[in-house]
Design a protein around this motif. Structure first.
Motif, PDB file in Angstrom:
ATOM      1  N   HIS A 160       0.890  -1.168   0.000  1.00 27.13           N
ATOM      2  CA  HIS A 160       0.000   0.000   0.000  1.00 27.13           C
ATOM      3  C   HIS A 160       0.923   1.212   0.000  1.00 27.13           C
ATOM      4  O   HIS A 160       2.024   1.160   0.577  1.00 27.13           O
ATOM      5  N   PRO A 161       0.532   2.319  -0.631  1.00 24.45           N
ATOM      6  CA  PRO A 161       1.410   3.502  -0.612  1.00 24.45           C
ATOM      7  C   PRO A 161       1.859   3.926   0.784  1.00 24.45           C
ATOM      8  O   PRO A 161       3.016   4.332   0.968  1.00 24.45           O
ATOM      9  N   VAL A 162       0.978   3.794   1.765  1.00 25.81           N
ATOM     10  CA  VAL A 162       1.339   4.270   3.107  1.00 25.81           C
ATOM     11  C   VAL A 162       2.328   3.344   3.813  1.00 25.81           C
ATOM     12  O   VAL A 162       2.864   3.707   4.858  1.00 25.81           O
ATOM     13  N   TRP A 163       2.587   2.169   3.241  1.00 25.93           N
ATOM     14  CA  TRP A 163       3.587   1.289   3.844  1.00 25.93           C
ATOM     15  C   TRP A 163       4.990   1.887   3.756  1.00 25.93           C
ATOM     16  O   TRP A 163       5.915   1.397   4.395  1.00 25.93           O
ATOM     17  N   ALA A 164       5.161   2.923   2.983  1.00 23.29           N
ATOM     18  CA  ALA A 164       6.454   3.611   2.946  1.00 23.29           C
ATOM     19  C   ALA A 164       6.688   4.472   4.181  1.00 23.29           C
ATOM     20  O   ALA A 164       7.827   4.873   4.448  1.00 23.29           O
ATOM     21  N   LEU A 165       5.637   4.769   4.917  1.00 25.94           N
ATOM     22  CA  LEU A 165       5.741   5.679   6.053  1.00 25.94           C
ATOM     23  C   LEU A 165       5.976   4.902   7.340  1.00 25.94           C
ATOM     24  O   LEU A 165       5.344   3.865   7.583  1.00 25.94           O
ATOM     25  N   GLU A 166       6.858   5.431   8.176  1.00 24.76           N
ATOM     26  CA  GLU A 166       7.229   4.711   9.399  1.00 24.76           C
ATOM     27  C   GLU A 166       6.036   4.456  10.297  1.00 24.76           C
ATOM     28  O   GLU A 166       5.993   3.451  11.014  1.00 24.76           O
ATOM     29  N   ALA A 167       5.032   5.318  10.257  1.00 26.36           N
ATOM     30  CA  ALA A 167       3.841   5.122  11.087  1.00 26.36           C
ATOM     31  C   ALA A 167       3.086   3.850  10.717  1.00 26.36           C
ATOM     32  O   ALA A 167       2.304   3.342  11.530  1.00 26.36           O
ATOM     33  N   ASN A 168       3.314   3.340   9.516  1.00 23.17           N
ATOM     34  CA  ASN A 168       2.612   2.140   9.056  1.00 23.17           C
ATOM     35  C   ASN A 168       3.531   0.923   8.933  1.00 23.17           C
ATOM     36  O   ASN A 168       3.161  -0.077   8.319  1.00 23.17           O
ATOM     37  N   ARG A 169       4.706   1.006   9.536  1.00 23.40           N
ATOM     38  CA  ARG A 169       5.659  -0.094   9.429  1.00 23.40           C
ATOM     39  C   ARG A 169       5.084  -1.413   9.937  1.00 23.40           C
ATOM     40  O   ARG A 169       5.305  -2.475   9.350  1.00 23.40           O
ATOM     41  N   GLU A 170       4.341  -1.348  11.014  1.00 26.35           N
ATOM     42  CA  GLU A 170       3.824  -2.592  11.596  1.00 26.35           C
ATOM     43  C   GLU A 170       2.843  -3.292  10.653  1.00 26.35           C
ATOM     44  O   GLU A 170       2.735  -4.519  10.681  1.00 26.35           O
ATOM     45  N   ARG A 171       2.124  -2.532   9.829  1.00 26.08           N
ATOM     46  CA  ARG A 171       1.231  -3.157   8.844  1.00 26.08           C
ATOM     47  C   ARG A 171       2.037  -4.005   7.876  1.00 26.08           C
ATOM     48  O   ARG A 171       1.625  -5.111   7.491  1.00 26.08           O
ATOM     49  N   MET A 172       3.176  -3.503   7.455  1.00 28.64           N
ATOM     50  CA  MET A 172       4.053  -4.237   6.554  1.00 28.64           C
ATOM     51  C   MET A 172       4.665  -5.461   7.241  1.00 28.64           C
ATOM     52  O   MET A 172       4.670  -6.571   6.687  1.00 28.64           O
ATOM     53  N   LEU A 173       5.132  -5.273   8.452  1.00 29.56           N
ATOM     54  CA  LEU A 173       5.775  -6.376   9.169  1.00 29.56           C
ATOM     55  C   LEU A 173       4.779  -7.460   9.566  1.00 29.56           C
ATOM     56  O   LEU A 173       5.156  -8.627   9.734  1.00 29.56           O
ATOM     57  N   ARG A 174       3.509  -7.086   9.682  1.00 24.25           N
ATOM     58  CA  ARG A 174       2.492  -8.099   9.970  1.00 24.25           C
ATOM     59  C   ARG A 174       2.443  -9.137   8.847  1.00 24.25           C
ATOM     60  O   ARG A 174       2.258 -10.329   9.101  1.00 24.25           O
ATOM     61  N   LEU A 175       2.589  -8.685   7.609  1.00 18.55           N
ATOM     62  CA  LEU A 175       2.624  -9.621   6.485  1.00 18.55           C
ATOM     63  C   LEU A 175       3.802 -10.583   6.629  1.00 18.55           C
ATOM     64  O   LEU A 175       3.645 -11.800   6.447  1.00 18.55           O
ATOM     65  N   VAL A 176       4.962 -10.065   6.972  1.00 11.36           N
ATOM     66  CA  VAL A 176       6.147 -10.915   7.118  1.00 11.36           C
ATOM     67  C   VAL A 176       5.924 -11.963   8.197  1.00 11.36           C
ATOM     68  O   VAL A 176       6.208 -13.153   8.012  1.00 11.36           O
ATOM     69  N   ARG A 177       5.385 -11.540   9.317  1.00 12.92           N
ATOM     70  CA  ARG A 177       5.178 -12.472  10.432  1.00 12.92           C
ATOM     71  C   ARG A 177       4.124 -13.519  10.087  1.00 12.92           C
ATOM     72  O   ARG A 177       4.240 -14.682  10.487  1.00 12.92           O
ATOM     73  N   TYR A 178       3.100 -13.116   9.349  1.00  9.02           N
ATOM     74  CA  TYR A 178       2.080 -14.067   8.898  1.00  9.02           C
ATOM     75  C   TYR A 178       2.714 -15.136   8.014  1.00  9.02           C
ATOM     76  O   TYR A 178       2.470 -16.340   8.193  1.00  9.02           O
ATOM     77  N   VAL A 179       3.513 -14.710   7.067  1.00  9.30           N
ATOM     78  CA  VAL A 179       4.138 -15.667   6.137  1.00  9.30           C
ATOM     79  C   VAL A 179       5.070 -16.615   6.873  1.00  9.30           C
ATOM     80  O   VAL A 179       5.065 -17.829   6.626  1.00  9.30           O
ATOM     81  N   LYS A 180       5.851 -16.105   7.800  1.00  9.98           N
ATOM     82  CA  LYS A 180       6.777 -16.970   8.528  1.00  9.98           C
ATOM     83  C   LYS A 180       6.024 -17.975   9.404  1.00  9.98           C
ATOM     84  O   LYS A 180       6.401 -19.147   9.493  1.00  9.98           O
ATOM     85  N   ALA A 181       4.939 -17.519  10.020  1.00  9.59           N
ATOM     86  CA  ALA A 181       4.120 -18.433  10.825  1.00  9.59           C
ATOM     87  C   ALA A 181       3.438 -19.465   9.933  1.00  9.59           C
ATOM     88  O   ALA A 181       3.360 -20.656  10.286  1.00  9.59           O
TER      89      ALA A 181
END
Length: 260
Positions: free
Chosen positions: A59-80
């Motif tokens: 999402h465009p806002v994933w570039a902003l530090e305020a939305n970092r956790e939204r991006m990292l949630r995807l990573v954690r989902y995939v690893k789990a």
């Protein structure tokens, strides 16, 4: 593949289309509200057909530090998910599509957005590789971003920095011809040289979605056969670049419905 519900409900159709078109890699957007079981059929059937599946989000806002956790949630989902899945059902990588230049903030403070985007990309790669896993990291990159430099470092192209962070980059070279001035081969030269220098891999992406930016952007008007003809030229046109590893098409739904 942008529609997660299609990935969940149409595994056989997707794999059949991929085999027909000679596809060996799928970027599949995930709905993180779905249970892990939702994606096992597609991942497993694709693997059996020799097709890698990489989880996708963005999402465009994933570039902003305020939305970092939204991006990292995807990573954690995939690893789990991978920990719970059989080896043949696992995602082989994570792919991001982050295009913050559509945000009003980009027009106001592009350097500030670039700084936050870089910080988030570093966090994405670190989280993906944490624990020594084998997840491949990749991102989409607009071909014109090579005109921007790393904030505080006027000698380094932002595109080169992005290429260096990832295992591979999918370069959005949205043109409808391979040759000539302004054609696909011409506009990807700088990025391919960066990737050569860094020992990274580059996938050249084209557009099949209808575009209102000009007839030269998409293969929507020309159709599948002309797209294949143009893409078949690229290996010869780009043979000097060891980093060039193939092509991607945006996106499944448009390609599937495109005229022949």
């Amino acid at each position: 593949m942008w529609h997660a519900d299609v990935a969940i409900t149409q595994a056989d159709e997707i794999v059949s289309f991929a085999k027909q078109e000679g596809i060996n890699l799928l970027y599949v957007r995930l709905d993180l509200e779905q249970p892990f079981e939702a994606y096992r059929e597609l991942a497993g059937k694709a693997a059996a057909a020799g097709i890698e599946v990489h989880a996708m989000g963005g999402h465009p806002v994933w570039a902003l530090e305020a939305n970092r956790e939204r991006m990292l949630r995807l990573v954690r989902y995939v690893k789990a998910y991978n920990r719970s899945a059989a080896p043949e059902e696992q995602f082989r990588g994570i792919h991001l599509d982050i295009e913050p230049y559509v945000l009003p903030l980009w027009r106001e403070d592009p350097e500030g957005v670039l700084k936050q985007w870089m910080s988030n990309i570093e966090a994405f790669v670190s989280e993906s590789k944490e624990g020594g896993g084998s997840l491949v990291t990749s991102s989409d990159l607009a071909v014109w971003l090579d005109r921007f430099h790393v904030p505080g470092d006027p000698d380094t192209s932002f595109s080169k920095w992005m290429i260096e962070q990832h295992d591979h980059i999918t370069l959005m070279a949205f043109r409808d011809r391979a040759e000539g001035a302004g054609g696909i081969a011409a506009i990807v030269q700088d990025e391919l040289r960066f990737a050569n220098e860094l020992g990274k891999e580059m996938i050249i992406a084209v557009e099949m979605k209808e575009s209102h930016e000009g007839d030269y952007v998409s293969f929507h008007e020309e159709g599948k056969a002309e797209m294949r003809r143009q893409l078949d030229m690229l290996p010869g046109l780009l043979e000097e670049h060891s980093s060039y590893k193939g092509n991607a098409v945006h996106a499944y739904e448009y390609w599937q419905r495109a005229k022949e």
